[in-house]
Design a protein around this motif. Structure first.
Motif, PDB file in Angstrom:
ATOM      1  N   ILE A  34    -101.839  27.580  -3.139  1.00 23.79           N
ATOM      2  CA  ILE A  34    -101.554  27.337  -1.546  1.00 23.79           C
ATOM      3  C   ILE A  34    -100.013  26.449  -1.574  1.00 23.79           C
ATOM      4  O   ILE A  34    -100.168  25.428  -2.109  1.00 23.79           O
ATOM      5  N   THR A  35     -99.204  27.105  -0.721  1.00 25.63           N
ATOM      6  CA  THR A  35     -97.922  26.300  -0.542  1.00 25.63           C
ATOM      7  C   THR A  35     -97.846  26.465   1.134  1.00 25.63           C
ATOM      8  O   THR A  35     -97.942  27.421   1.617  1.00 25.63           O
ATOM      9  N   LEU A  36     -98.034  25.424   1.860  1.00 29.11           N
ATOM     10  CA  LEU A  36     -97.881  25.232   3.138  1.00 29.11           C
ATOM     11  C   LEU A  36     -97.237  23.814   3.776  1.00 29.11           C
ATOM     12  O   LEU A  36     -97.447  22.841   3.194  1.00 29.11           O
ATOM     13  N   THR A  37     -96.568  23.886   4.602  1.00 29.62           N
ATOM     14  CA  THR A  37     -95.948  22.755   5.230  1.00 29.62           C
ATOM     15  C   THR A  37     -96.190  22.683   6.769  1.00 29.62           C
ATOM     16  O   THR A  37     -96.337  23.755   7.444  1.00 29.62           O
ATOM     17  N   VAL A  38     -96.618  21.415   7.188  1.00 26.86           N
ATOM     18  CA  VAL A  38     -96.882  21.170   8.823  1.00 26.86           C
ATOM     19  C   VAL A  38     -95.889  20.609   9.260  1.00 26.86           C
ATOM     20  O   VAL A  38     -95.855  19.174   8.938  1.00 26.86           O
ATOM     21  N   ARG A  39     -95.341  21.076  10.332  1.00 29.22           N
ATOM     22  CA  ARG A  39     -94.117  20.066  10.921  1.00 29.22           C
ATOM     23  C   ARG A  39     -94.727  18.914  11.723  1.00 29.22           C
ATOM     24  O   ARG A  39     -95.575  19.163  12.247  1.00 29.22           O
ATOM     25  N   THR A  40     -93.979  17.744  11.776  1.00 24.67           N
ATOM     26  CA  THR A  40     -94.364  16.821  12.701  1.00 24.67           C
ATOM     27  C   THR A  40     -94.480  17.135  14.162  1.00 24.67           C
ATOM     28  O   THR A  40     -93.666  17.881  14.821  1.00 24.67           O
ATOM     29  N   GLY A  41     -95.685  16.844  14.763  1.00 23.58           N
ATOM     30  CA  GLY A  41     -95.928  17.516  16.088  1.00 23.58           C
ATOM     31  C   GLY A  41     -96.501  18.763  16.238  1.00 23.58           C
ATOM     32  O   GLY A  41     -96.697  19.295  17.271  1.00 23.58           O
ATOM     33  N   GLU A  42     -96.764  19.483  15.079  1.00 24.46           N
ATOM     34  CA  GLU A  42     -97.275  20.734  15.222  1.00 24.46           C
ATOM     35  C   GLU A  42     -98.749  20.771  15.137  1.00 24.46           C
ATOM     36  O   GLU A  42     -99.494  20.146  14.409  1.00 24.46           O
ATOM     37  N   LEU A  43     -99.279  21.890  15.741  1.00 26.84           N
ATOM     38  CA  LEU A  43    -100.743  22.070  15.485  1.00 26.84           C
ATOM     39  C   LEU A  43    -100.872  23.534  14.904  1.00 26.84           C
ATOM     40  O   LEU A  43    -100.343  24.486  15.435  1.00 26.84           O
ATOM     41  N   VAL A  44    -101.460  23.417  13.750  1.00 21.89           N
ATOM     42  CA  VAL A  44    -101.785  24.506  12.931  1.00 21.89           C
ATOM     43  C   VAL A  44    -103.130  24.829  12.657  1.00 21.89           C
ATOM     44  O   VAL A  44    -103.900  24.165  12.279  1.00 21.89           O
ATOM     45  N   ALA A  45    -103.624  25.989  13.105  1.00 21.87           N
ATOM     46  CA  ALA A  45    -104.992  26.485  12.848  1.00 21.87           C
ATOM     47  C   ALA A  45    -105.167  27.225  11.578  1.00 21.87           C
ATOM     48  O   ALA A  45    -104.218  27.918  11.236  1.00 21.87           O
ATOM     49  N   ILE A  46    -106.188  27.130  10.813  1.00 20.25           N
ATOM     50  CA  ILE A  46    -106.544  27.922   9.739  1.00 20.25           C
ATOM     51  C   ILE A  46    -107.955  28.706   9.977  1.00 20.25           C
ATOM     52  O   ILE A  46    -108.959  28.117  10.150  1.00 20.25           O
ATOM     53  N   VAL A  47    -107.916  29.931   9.402  1.00 25.05           N
ATOM     54  CA  VAL A  47    -108.756  30.780   9.823  1.00 25.05           C
ATOM     55  C   VAL A  47    -109.054  31.482   8.347  1.00 25.05           C
ATOM     56  O   VAL A  47    -107.867  31.717   7.706  1.00 25.05           O
ATOM     57  N   GLY A  48    -110.379  32.006   8.139  1.00 22.33           N
ATOM     58  CA  GLY A  48    -110.473  32.876   7.103  1.00 22.33           C
ATOM     59  C   GLY A  48    -112.030  33.063   6.766  1.00 22.33           C
ATOM     60  O   GLY A  48    -112.864  32.521   7.363  1.00 22.33           O
ATOM     61  N   PRO A  49    -112.398  33.779   5.844  1.00 19.04           N
ATOM     62  CA  PRO A  49    -113.808  34.241   5.542  1.00 19.04           C
ATOM     63  C   PRO A  49    -114.387  32.877   5.273  1.00 19.04           C
ATOM     64  O   PRO A  49    -113.875  31.871   4.409  1.00 19.04           O
ATOM     65  N   SER A  50    -115.900  32.921   5.454  1.00 22.10           N
ATOM     66  CA  SER A  50    -116.714  31.843   4.900  1.00 22.10           C
ATOM     67  C   SER A  50    -116.612  31.501   3.437  1.00 22.10           C
ATOM     68  O   SER A  50    -116.615  32.505   2.412  1.00 22.10           O
ATOM     69  N   GLY A  51    -116.317  30.278   2.856  1.00 21.06           N
ATOM     70  CA  GLY A  51    -116.286  29.995   1.577  1.00 21.06           C
ATOM     71  C   GLY A  51    -114.891  30.250   0.997  1.00 21.06           C
ATOM     72  O   GLY A  51    -114.550  30.089  -0.122  1.00 21.06           O
ATOM     73  N   CYS A  52    -113.863  30.371   1.925  1.00 21.46           N
ATOM     74  CA  CYS A  52    -112.635  30.625   1.376  1.00 21.46           C
ATOM     75  C   CYS A  52    -111.667  29.398   1.079  1.00 21.46           C
ATOM     76  O   CYS A  52    -110.755  29.372   0.533  1.00 21.46           O
ATOM     77  N   GLY A  53    -112.326  28.186   1.313  1.00 19.69           N
ATOM     78  CA  GLY A  53    -111.626  26.838   1.187  1.00 19.69           C
ATOM     79  C   GLY A  53    -111.059  26.236   2.196  1.00 19.69           C
ATOM     80  O   GLY A  53    -110.240  25.363   2.000  1.00 19.69           O
ATOM     81  N   LYS A  54    -111.323  26.741   3.451  1.00 21.58           N
ATOM     82  CA  LYS A  54    -110.547  26.199   4.690  1.00 21.58           C
ATOM     83  C   LYS A  54    -111.081  24.541   4.432  1.00 21.58           C
ATOM     84  O   LYS A  54    -109.855  23.778   5.015  1.00 21.58           O
ATOM     85  N   SER A  55    -112.224  24.215   4.680  1.00 20.40           N
ATOM     86  CA  SER A  55    -112.581  22.871   4.827  1.00 20.40           C
ATOM     87  C   SER A  55    -112.019  21.956   3.729  1.00 20.40           C
ATOM     88  O   SER A  55    -111.688  20.770   3.712  1.00 20.40           O
ATOM     89  N   SER A  56    -111.983  22.482   2.366  1.00 18.45           N
ATOM     90  CA  SER A  56    -111.608  21.878   1.294  1.00 18.45           C
ATOM     91  C   SER A  56    -109.836  21.650   1.440  1.00 18.45           C
ATOM     92  O   SER A  56    -109.553  20.389   0.977  1.00 18.45           O
TER      93      SER A  56
END
Length: 254
Positions: A34-56
């Motif tokens: 997983i490589t991802l950057t979140v910029r200052t002041g940005e709202l990024v949503a994460i979607v995916g199948p159950s058990g794919c590690g979103k909450s992790s």
């Protein structure tokens, strides 16, 4: 500075995952590269199948999990985590629940009191400040949870499906409440959800993950104007974004 390898926190980046792997104690590979950057002041949503590690991913950003490989870095200690359930103290008033994290952080009494009052006012619960959680609706209890996080005045908000258990009308109200707070407070946010329509309504970018082991399938920029309102759901551009993200998710079913 939170966690390791801050080299990926370039100017204007608040959260950075780099080449990240997570393997559970059972040996199950949960997240991969997983490589991802979140910029200052940005709202990024994460979607995916159950058990794919979103909450992790959120737990890694909060320091509640440790990566098995790669790195995660957050450019501030000012981080608030909002869970799927409000997790309120049933014997404590709204005011005491909202002030709990600030008290644990040992904020000065007067400063904490001002922050608590401001947070309760921000979520529209001033008239309920002395009520116990059992007298509140599900949506109101989630507002208390949101206010508790706001009282910390965080630079980064991590939200793990906070509206998932609410009925449709209440969920819509909470989405609009969050958008209003985001516009006024300007925090950076990572928001996990199972709802594609919710992700598109809220986010500047939607991260689409694959089934386990979770990888980033695609990142969809959402070029819709802010502030965003209820009527946006009828905009053809919004509908197109929902279709795009939904189609990416369905790749797992083909």
């Amino acid at each position: 500075m939170h966690d390791v390898d801050a080299s990926h926190l370039t100017h204007g980046v608040e959260v950075a995952f780099h080449d990240l792997d997570l393997t559970y104690g059972t040996g199950t590979l949960a997240l991969h590269k997983i490589t991802l950057t979140v910029r200052t002041g940005e709202l990024v949503a994460i979607v995916g199948p159950s058990g794919c590690g979103k909450s992790s991913l959120l737990r890694l950003a909060a320091g509640l999990e440790r990566a098995s490989g790669g790195s995660v870095a957050v450019g501030t200690e000012s981080v608030a985590f909002i869970f799927q359930e409000p997790t309120l103290l049933p014997w404590a008033s709204v005011r005491r629940n909202v002030g709990l994290l600030g008290k644990l952080a040992k904020l000065p009494h007067d400063e904490l009191s001002e922050r608590v009052d401001a947070a309760i006012r921000a979520v529209g619960l001033t008239d309920f400040a002395d009520q116990l959680p059992r007298s509140l609706s599900g949506g109101m209890r989630m507002r208390v949870s949101l206010a508790r996080a706001l009282a910390l005045e965080p630079r980064v908000m991590l939200l793990d499906e906070p509206f998932g258990a609410l009925d449709e009308l209440t969920r819509e109200e909470m989405q609009l409440q969050l958008l209003d707070l985001y516009d006024r407070r300007g925090f950076t946010a990572l928001f996990v959800t199972h709802s594609v329509s919710e992700a598109v309504l809220l986010a500047d970018r939607v991260v689409v993950m694959s089934a386990r082991p979770g990888t980033i399938r695609d990142v969809v920029p959402i070029d819709l104007p802010r502030p965003r309102h209820r009527e946006l759901r009828f905009d053809p551009a919004y509908v197109d974004y929902v279709k795009t993200v939904s189609d990416l998710l369905r790749k797992d079913d083909r």
